[in-house]
Scaffold this motif. Structure first.
Motif, PDB file in Angstrom:
ATOM      1  N   SER A 253      52.766 -15.387   8.629  1.00 15.48           N
ATOM      2  CA  SER A 253      52.492 -14.378   7.616  1.00 15.48           C
ATOM      3  C   SER A 253      51.084 -13.826   7.796  1.00 15.48           C
ATOM      4  O   SER A 253      50.258 -14.391   8.518  1.00 15.48           O
ATOM      5  N   VAL A 254      50.830 -12.710   7.137  1.00 12.41           N
ATOM      6  CA  VAL A 254      49.510 -12.090   7.114  1.00 12.41           C
ATOM      7  C   VAL A 254      49.057 -12.059   5.660  1.00 12.41           C
ATOM      8  O   VAL A 254      49.698 -11.430   4.823  1.00 12.41           O
ATOM      9  N   GLN A 255      47.996 -12.768   5.348  1.00 10.90           N
ATOM     10  CA  GLN A 255      47.501 -12.861   3.974  1.00 10.90           C
ATOM     11  C   GLN A 255      48.609 -13.311   3.016  1.00 10.90           C
ATOM     12  O   GLN A 255      48.729 -12.826   1.898  1.00 10.90           O
ATOM     13  N   GLY A 256      49.443 -14.231   3.506  1.00  7.60           N
ATOM     14  CA  GLY A 256      50.506 -14.777   2.679  1.00  7.60           C
ATOM     15  C   GLY A 256      51.741 -13.912   2.543  1.00  7.60           C
ATOM     16  O   GLY A 256      52.653 -14.239   1.773  1.00  7.60           O
ATOM     17  N   GLU A 257      51.841 -12.856   3.316  1.00 13.17           N
ATOM     18  CA  GLU A 257      52.961 -11.920   3.204  1.00 13.17           C
ATOM     19  C   GLU A 257      53.596 -11.710   4.573  1.00 13.17           C
ATOM     20  O   GLU A 257      52.896 -11.590   5.584  1.00 13.17           O
ATOM     21  N   GLY A 258      54.930 -11.661   4.610  1.00 14.09           N
ATOM     22  CA  GLY A 258      55.616 -11.325   5.838  1.00 14.09           C
ATOM     23  C   GLY A 258      55.321  -9.895   6.258  1.00 14.09           C
ATOM     24  O   GLY A 258      55.168  -9.012   5.413  1.00 14.09           O
ATOM     25  N   VAL A 259      55.241  -9.669   7.557  1.00 14.41           N
ATOM     26  CA  VAL A 259      54.934  -8.333   8.081  1.00 14.41           C
ATOM     27  C   VAL A 259      55.887  -8.022   9.229  1.00 14.41           C
ATOM     28  O   VAL A 259      55.995  -8.789  10.176  1.00 14.41           O
ATOM     29  N   TRP A 260      56.587  -6.896   9.123  1.00 14.85           N
ATOM     30  CA  TRP A 260      57.451  -6.420  10.198  1.00 14.85           C
ATOM     31  C   TRP A 260      56.677  -5.417  11.054  1.00 14.85           C
ATOM     32  O   TRP A 260      55.623  -4.912  10.646  1.00 14.85           O
ATOM     33  N   CYS A 261      57.222  -5.119  12.207  1.00 10.80           N
ATOM     34  CA  CYS A 261      56.627  -4.093  13.071  1.00 10.80           C
ATOM     35  C   CYS A 261      57.741  -3.272  13.684  1.00 10.80           C
ATOM     36  O   CYS A 261      58.800  -3.810  14.037  1.00 10.80           O
ATOM     37  N   ARG A 262      57.539  -1.982  13.791  1.00 14.29           N
ATOM     38  CA  ARG A 262      58.449  -1.137  14.576  1.00 14.29           C
ATOM     39  C   ARG A 262      57.653  -0.076  15.308  1.00 14.29           C
ATOM     40  O   ARG A 262      56.558   0.332  14.885  1.00 14.29           O
ATOM     41  N   GLY A 263      58.212   0.382  16.414  1.00 14.01           N
ATOM     42  CA  GLY A 263      57.608   1.487  17.143  1.00 14.01           C
ATOM     43  C   GLY A 263      57.805   2.792  16.403  1.00 14.01           C
ATOM     44  O   GLY A 263      58.723   2.949  15.588  1.00 14.01           O
ATOM     45  N   GLU A 264      56.940   3.737  16.684  1.00 21.99           N
ATOM     46  CA  GLU A 264      57.004   5.070  16.086  1.00 21.99           C
ATOM     47  C   GLU A 264      56.953   6.100  17.202  1.00 21.99           C
ATOM     48  O   GLU A 264      56.452   5.835  18.309  1.00 21.99           O
ATOM     49  N   LEU A 265      57.493   7.271  16.932  1.00 26.38           N
ATOM     50  CA  LEU A 265      57.403   8.369  17.879  1.00 26.38           C
ATOM     51  C   LEU A 265      55.935   8.619  18.226  1.00 26.38           C
ATOM     52  O   LEU A 265      55.070   8.622  17.348  1.00 26.38           O
ATOM     53  N   GLY A 266      55.663   8.813  19.491  1.00 21.78           N
ATOM     54  CA  GLY A 266      54.291   9.039  19.917  1.00 21.78           C
ATOM     55  C   GLY A 266      53.602   7.795  20.431  1.00 21.78           C
ATOM     56  O   GLY A 266      52.447   7.859  20.860  1.00 21.78           O
ATOM     57  N   GLY A 267      54.286   6.637  20.365  1.00 25.23           N
ATOM     58  CA  GLY A 267      53.721   5.439  20.958  1.00 25.23           C
ATOM     59  C   GLY A 267      52.837   4.609  20.054  1.00 25.23           C
ATOM     60  O   GLY A 267      52.071   3.771  20.546  1.00 25.23           O
ATOM     61  N   THR A 268      52.915   4.820  18.746  1.00 25.94           N
ATOM     62  CA  THR A 268      52.182   3.937  17.844  1.00 25.94           C
ATOM     63  C   THR A 268      53.103   2.823  17.367  1.00 25.94           C
ATOM     64  O   THR A 268      54.324   2.864  17.549  1.00 25.94           O
ATOM     65  N   LEU A 269      52.507   1.814  16.750  1.00 23.94           N
ATOM     66  CA  LEU A 269      53.251   0.742  16.101  1.00 23.94           C
ATOM     67  C   LEU A 269      52.926   0.761  14.616  1.00 23.94           C
ATOM     68  O   LEU A 269      51.758   0.949  14.228  1.00 23.94           O
ATOM     69  N   LEU A 270      53.939   0.573  13.781  1.00 19.50           N
ATOM     70  CA  LEU A 270      53.756   0.456  12.339  1.00 19.50           C
ATOM     71  C   LEU A 270      53.930  -1.001  11.949  1.00 19.50           C
ATOM     72  O   LEU A 270      54.904  -1.646  12.356  1.00 19.50           O
ATOM     73  N   PHE A 271      53.018  -1.526  11.132  1.00 24.18           N
ATOM     74  CA  PHE A 271      53.080  -2.895  10.643  1.00 24.18           C
ATOM     75  C   PHE A 271      53.133  -2.839   9.118  1.00 24.18           C
ATOM     76  O   PHE A 271      52.184  -2.363   8.486  1.00 24.18           O
ATOM     77  N   GLY A 272      54.212  -3.334   8.535  1.00 19.51           N
ATOM     78  CA  GLY A 272      54.372  -3.199   7.096  1.00 19.51           C
ATOM     79  C   GLY A 272      54.665  -4.501   6.386  1.00 19.51           C
ATOM     80  O   GLY A 272      55.402  -5.356   6.878  1.00 19.51           O
ATOM     81  N   GLN A 273      54.077  -4.646   5.199  1.00 19.35           N
ATOM     82  CA  GLN A 273      54.381  -5.783   4.342  1.00 19.35           C
ATOM     83  C   GLN A 273      55.800  -5.670   3.800  1.00 19.35           C
ATOM     84  O   GLN A 273      56.347  -4.567   3.669  1.00 19.35           O
ATOM     85  N   HIS A 274      56.369  -6.814   3.483  1.00 18.51           N
ATOM     86  CA  HIS A 274      57.652  -6.757   2.792  1.00 18.51           C
ATOM     87  C   HIS A 274      57.962  -8.084   2.121  1.00 18.51           C
ATOM     88  O   HIS A 274      57.720  -9.140   2.686  1.00 18.51           O
ATOM     89  N   HIS A 275      58.485  -7.995   0.901  1.00 21.85           N
ATOM     90  CA  HIS A 275      59.078  -9.145   0.234  1.00 21.85           C
ATOM     91  C   HIS A 275      60.329  -8.672  -0.488  1.00 21.85           C
ATOM     92  O   HIS A 275      60.414  -7.530  -0.934  1.00 21.85           O
ATOM     93  N   ASP A 276      61.307  -9.541  -0.610  1.00 21.56           N
ATOM     94  CA  ASP A 276      62.637  -9.140  -1.074  1.00 21.56           C
ATOM     95  C   ASP A 276      62.850  -9.301  -2.569  1.00 21.56           C
ATOM     96  O   ASP A 276      63.897  -8.908  -3.089  1.00 21.56           O
ATOM     97  N   THR A 277      61.889  -9.881  -3.272  1.00 20.86           N
ATOM     98  CA  THR A 277      61.957  -9.999  -4.725  1.00 20.86           C
ATOM     99  C   THR A 277      60.579  -9.686  -5.294  1.00 20.86           C
ATOM    100  O   THR A 277      59.583  -9.649  -4.565  1.00 20.86           O
TER     101      THR A 277
END
Length: 425
Positions: A253-277
């Motif tokens: 985790s990052v700062q106690g939170e799960g973080v996903w990553c996906r590629g973006e058009l143009g060659g960047t990466l997006l890293f986002g927090q997420h929790h399901d509740t």
């Protein structure tokens, strides 16, 4: 004195849920629908989302809504040349995980052939690291790649639904038109008051995303919905030659939170927090929220991800923040209001609305047009079957009937007759 205008159905909120519901209701025969958005369509949670289309195997309802959503994207691709970027999703298996993994119950029940969202390839460590050279080899046992998953542009999606809804001739869309008051008499809503006047309405759908509880309060109703802030930062992966990265993550985790990553058009990466509740520490007022990253967030993501990925030249930069409408049990609220007979809610998708929107819209059409909480699944399961979504009732939070992430049985096979034949499992 200005006369009141009238509508059969008023939808409050012009994001992906509100706009897809408008289209679905019109497509299924609703006569006059008006959509009110306080700003512009997709300007809230929808526009701030990463547009990910992936599996949500929490229970049968989530799985079936995912199948409906995936089928809708295939239809939109075929009929309207809609863009689904099929960059896939990747589950990297690290020690001490078992590899290769055994297909779980959801794959066994809902998976299909090569066109299925469940279709996957098992990658041995050498093949995995050759295909994704930025992943470090330490502790990697292999991976599972799902090539049919990916991401969409939320603005393109909402614009398409808006066009399709308007083409029915049954939908009006009012931008920059906040609803300021919801007037009631007894157990019914009689009208909604906007900045541009009053509308007499027969039914009202709350599709306000994280503003859903505020919209309910305008009608004197409490809704157990919590707006929570999530952050997305960006890395310049093109500096390291990364072009089409799948949706993936790491086992920390990052700062106690799960973080996903996906590629973006143009060659960047997006890293986002997420929790399901709903989670303590993230609740905000969606009207007064910091839309930039916390100053230390990109660096915190960088510090953790560099332990697993080799991105020596990439810079980790400030991105943006989104607000999700979340619930205590992690399931959406798709139901009639607990107090007002002509008030309905479709909120609390917990960040999964991009994948689940079409299933949500079909459920809303069942509620508003047929007063039913049973959804036909025959088109996505390939056999007669129905899904009971009555458990998504808004009153479950006060009655103590919270839902759980588990594989239980909410799918039924209709008995012989009524045009449906008995199907054996």
């Amino acid at each position: 004195m200005y006369p009141s205008r009238t509508a059969d159905i008023a939808i409050i909120g012009g994001g992906i849920i509100g706009m897809s519901c408008a289209y679905e209701l019109a497509r299924q025969g609703a006569e006059h629908i008006v959509v009110f958005d306080k700003s512009n369509p997709a300007s809230g949670t929808t526009g701030g989302s990463a547009g990910v289309v992936c599996l949500h195997d929490f229970d049968e309802l989530y799985a079936c809504f995912t199948l409906i959503g995936y089928a809708r994207y295939q239809q939109l691709r075929h009929d309207y040349n809609f863009t689904l970027n099929s960059w896939g999703s990747l589950k990297v298996m690290y020690e001490p995980s078992a590899f290769p993994p055994t297909p779980d119950a959801f794959h066994q029940r809902f998976g299909g052939g090569e066109e299925s969202i469940y279709y996957h390839e098992v990658l041995q460590p050498q093949a995995l690291l050759h295909r994704y050279p930025w992943i470090k080899a330490e502790r990697v046992k292999g991976g599972v790649f799902y090539p049919n998953q990916g991401f969409i542009d939320p603005y393109e999606l909402v614009e398409l639904y808006e066009r399709l809804a308007l083409e029915t001739g049954r939908v009006e869309i009012h931008r920059n038109t906040p609803v300021l008051q919801i007037r009631t008499q007894g157990d019914r809503i009689t009208s909604v008051v906007t900045r541009r006047g009053q509308w007499q309405v027969d039914r009202v759908l709350n599709a306000g995303g994280p503003w859903g509880a505020k919209i309910a309060a305008l009608a004197g109703t409490h809704l157990a919905l919590t707006p929570q802030r999530v952050q997305v930062c960006v890395a310049t992966a093109f500096d390291d030659g990364v072009e089409t990265a799948p949706l993936t993550g790491i086992p920390e985790s990052v700062q106690g939170e799960g973080v996903w990553c996906r590629g973006e058009l143009g060659g960047t990466l997006l890293f986002g927090q997420h929790h399901d509740t709903t989670k303590p520490g993230y609740t905000v007022d969606p009207d007064y929220v910091n839309r930039a990253n916390d100053p230390d967030y990109p660096q915190a993501v960088e510090q953790v991800y560099r332990r697993f990925w080799h991105l020596p030249r990439s810079a980790f930069l400030n991105g943006w923040c989104c607000v999700y409408g979340t619930t205590e049990d992690g399931f959406p609220i798709i139901s009639r209001d607990t107090r007002l007979r002509n008030f309905y809610h479709a909120v609390g998708l917990n960040g999964h609305g991009i994948t689940l929107h079409a299933g949500t819209a079909r459920a809303v059409a069942e509620l508003l047009l047929h007063e039913s909480t049973s959804l036909d699944l025959s088109d996505v399961l390939g056999k007669p079957a129905r899904l009971d979504f009555s458990g998504l009732h808004a009153g479950r939070f006060t009655s103590g009937k919270l839902l759980k992430f588990e594989l239980h049985n909410t799918i039924s096979v209709p008995p012989p007759g009524n045009g449906a034949e008995q199907t054996k499992e």
